[in-house]
Design a protein around this motif. Structure first.
Motif, PDB file in Angstrom:
ATOM      1  N   ASP A  59     -10.851   5.014   0.326  1.00 48.20           N
ATOM      2  CA  ASP A  59      -9.999   4.562   1.432  1.00 48.20           C
ATOM      3  C   ASP A  59      -9.857   5.692   2.451  1.00 48.20           C
ATOM      4  O   ASP A  59      -9.700   6.861   2.077  1.00 48.20           O
ATOM      5  CB  ASP A  59      -8.620   4.156   0.895  1.00 48.20           C
ATOM      6  CG  ASP A  59      -7.726   3.586   1.977  1.00 48.20           C
ATOM      7  OD1 ASP A  59      -7.846   2.386   2.269  1.00 48.20           O
ATOM      8  OD2 ASP A  59      -6.919   4.356   2.545  1.00 48.20           O
ATOM      9  N   ASP A 111       1.094  11.491  -3.235  1.00 45.48           N
ATOM     10  CA  ASP A 111       1.361  12.803  -2.660  1.00 45.48           C
ATOM     11  C   ASP A 111       0.250  13.786  -3.036  1.00 45.48           C
ATOM     12  O   ASP A 111      -0.761  13.399  -3.635  1.00 45.48           O
ATOM     13  CB  ASP A 111       2.739  13.321  -3.108  1.00 45.48           C
ATOM     14  CG  ASP A 111       2.837  13.500  -4.626  1.00 45.48           C
ATOM     15  OD1 ASP A 111       1.795  13.594  -5.288  1.00 45.48           O
ATOM     16  OD2 ASP A 111       3.971  13.529  -5.138  1.00 45.48           O
ATOM     17  N   LYS A 143       0.841  -1.194   0.000  1.00 46.29           N
ATOM     18  CA  LYS A 143       0.000   0.000   0.000  1.00 46.29           C
ATOM     19  C   LYS A 143       0.879   1.247   0.000  1.00 46.29           C
ATOM     20  O   LYS A 143       1.876   1.309   0.723  1.00 46.29           O
ATOM     21  CB  LYS A 143      -0.929   0.017   1.222  1.00 46.29           C
ATOM     22  CG  LYS A 143      -1.942  -1.117   1.251  1.00 46.29           C
ATOM     23  CD  LYS A 143      -2.857  -1.021   2.465  1.00 46.29           C
ATOM     24  CE  LYS A 143      -3.823   0.133   2.336  1.00 46.29           C
ATOM     25  NZ  LYS A 143      -4.816   0.155   3.450  1.00 46.29           N
ATOM     26  N   ASP A 155      -7.479   6.510   4.381  1.00 49.94           N
ATOM     27  CA  ASP A 155      -6.181   7.183   4.315  1.00 49.94           C
ATOM     28  C   ASP A 155      -5.817   7.621   2.898  1.00 49.94           C
ATOM     29  O   ASP A 155      -4.699   8.087   2.668  1.00 49.94           O
ATOM     30  CB  ASP A 155      -5.083   6.262   4.858  1.00 49.94           C
ATOM     31  CG  ASP A 155      -5.322   5.873   6.306  1.00 49.94           C
ATOM     32  OD1 ASP A 155      -5.789   6.742   7.074  1.00 49.94           O
ATOM     33  OD2 ASP A 155      -5.049   4.712   6.661  1.00 49.94           O
ATOM     34  N   LYS A 156      -6.753   7.402   1.953  1.00 54.14           N
ATOM     35  CA  LYS A 156      -6.505   7.712   0.537  1.00 54.14           C
ATOM     36  C   LYS A 156      -5.321   6.925  -0.022  1.00 54.14           C
ATOM     37  O   LYS A 156      -4.683   7.348  -0.992  1.00 54.14           O
ATOM     38  CB  LYS A 156      -6.272   9.215   0.339  1.00 54.14           C
ATOM     39  CG  LYS A 156      -7.512  10.057   0.574  1.00 54.14           C
ATOM     40  CD  LYS A 156      -8.630   9.689  -0.400  1.00 54.14           C
ATOM     41  CE  LYS A 156      -9.875  10.515  -0.195  1.00 54.14           C
ATOM     42  NZ  LYS A 156     -10.970  10.153  -1.135  1.00 54.14           N
ATOM     43  N   ALA A 157      -5.054   5.773   0.594  1.00 55.06           N
ATOM     44  CA  ALA A 157      -3.972   4.912   0.122  1.00 55.06           C
ATOM     45  C   ALA A 157      -4.467   4.033  -1.016  1.00 55.06           C
ATOM     46  O   ALA A 157      -5.674   3.802  -1.170  1.00 55.06           O
ATOM     47  CB  ALA A 157      -3.438   4.049   1.265  1.00 55.06           C
ATOM     48  N   THR A 159       0.622   5.774  -0.423  1.00 53.61           N
ATOM     49  CA  THR A 159      -0.264   6.941  -0.409  1.00 53.61           C
ATOM     50  C   THR A 159       0.254   7.972  -1.395  1.00 53.61           C
ATOM     51  O   THR A 159       1.405   8.418  -1.278  1.00 53.61           O
ATOM     52  CB  THR A 159      -0.327   7.560   1.000  1.00 53.61           C
ATOM     53  OG1 THR A 159      -0.780   6.568   1.934  1.00 53.61           O
ATOM     54  CG2 THR A 159      -1.286   8.740   1.018  1.00 53.61           C
ATOM     55  N   ASN A 163     -11.493   7.421  -4.813  1.00 53.50           N
ATOM     56  CA  ASN A 163     -10.903   6.583  -3.773  1.00 53.50           C
ATOM     57  C   ASN A 163     -11.605   6.817  -2.437  1.00 53.50           C
ATOM     58  O   ASN A 163     -11.587   7.916  -1.894  1.00 53.50           O
ATOM     59  CB  ASN A 163      -9.417   6.893  -3.649  1.00 53.50           C
ATOM     60  CG  ASN A 163      -8.686   5.909  -2.757  1.00 53.50           C
ATOM     61  OD1 ASN A 163      -9.295   5.048  -2.124  1.00 53.50           O
ATOM     62  ND2 ASN A 163      -7.367   6.026  -2.698  1.00 53.50           N
TER      63      ASN A 163
END
Length: 272
Positions: free
Chosen positions: A113, A88, A84, A115-117, A86, A111
């Motif tokens: 997720d 920038d 995984k 954590d936006k990962a 993330t 997305n």
């Protein structure tokens, strides 16, 4: 002569492809006309069931998708998506191939997720296209990236040998030891270049994959352009969500692995 007068049937009798009379299906339906398969779910284990085949696309209403889910149980096409990363603030990240990948604002917004990962992996090039298409792509890449520099290198090697022989006349065994080494190196260089031409194989074997959850299930992006611009990448969603009869993905183990189905397969089917 028209097709009607020639005795040629204009429309192909697709109904005759399934031996309903020989298998007793017609007699069964006459005896039990209410047995139409409504509300019955069937699981089929097969090496290749094509949901685009006549009779498998939709139910009798012509609208409802008949094949509700597809699974690749072989494991041979699974893509490891454990890693995984993330992106920038500009939506860029490093793919497993080392290529810098860029997610557009639209893709970042999809997305869900927390954590936006995203998950990253590599998909084998050979799994994405039929063998004939793959051969054409490799041949075009060879013509574009290999043939010209290889021919130049071969010509230079041949020229060096000719120049050496013109400057060092006489039989090779009678040459001084240092000249023999130079001559052998030149000969081996040309031999190596010729052998490379015979065993040429496309170095590019995998494409970067990016996987992340959306409001409509998991979405996979495959960077088939090799440019890193994921806005132009191949987008594939889950079959159960998209019902895409041409391409789909399935996720395993909390999306730690993903498989792509029916992109390159030239499938028939013996199941109806």
């Amino acid at each position: 002569m028209s097709m009607a007068t020639s005795g040629i049937v204009e429309s192909f009798p697709t109904g005759a492809l399934v031996p309903k009379a020989e298998t007793g299906v017609l007699n069964f339906l006459q005896k039990y006309p209410e047995y139409d398969g409504k509300d019955v779910t069937i699981a089929i284990f097969d090496s290749g069931v094509d949901p685009r085949a006549t009779g498998l696309e939709t139910l009798v209403d012509g609208k409802t998708i008949k094949v509700i889910e597809r699974y690749d149980c072989s494991g041979c096409g699974d893509v490891d998506m454990k890693k995984k990363v993330t992106p920038d603030e500009n939506g860029t990240l490093k793919g497993l191939s080392g290529t810098t990948l860029t997610l557009s604002p639209e893709l970042l917004a999809l997305n869900t997720d927390t954590d936006k990962a995203v998950r990253v992996g590599l998909k084998c090039f050979g799994d994405l296209v039929p063998s004939k298409v793959r051969d054409n792509i490799v041949a075009q890449a060879k013509l574009k990236h290999w043939d010209k520099p290889h021919k130049i290198a071969t010509a230079n090697a041949s020229r060096k040998i000719s120049e050496f022989e013109s400057q060092n006349t006489g039989e090779a065994p009678k040459l001084p030891w240092d000249k023999k080494i130079i001559k052998e190196n030149l000969d081996f260089e040309l031999e190596m270049l010729n052998s490379y031409e015979k065993v040429y194989n496309d170095v590019k074997t995998s494409y970067d994959c990016v996987l992340f959850p959306t409001a409509n299930g998991w979405l996979t992006l495959i960077d088939t352009t090799e440019q890193g611009n994921l806005e132009r990448a191949l987008r594939i969603g889950e079959y159960s969500k998209t019902s895409d009869l041409h391409k789909a993905i399935g996720c395993l183990g909390d999306a730690k692995s993903v498989y792509v189905i029916d992109l390159s397969a030239i499938l028939g089917t013996s199941v109806s």
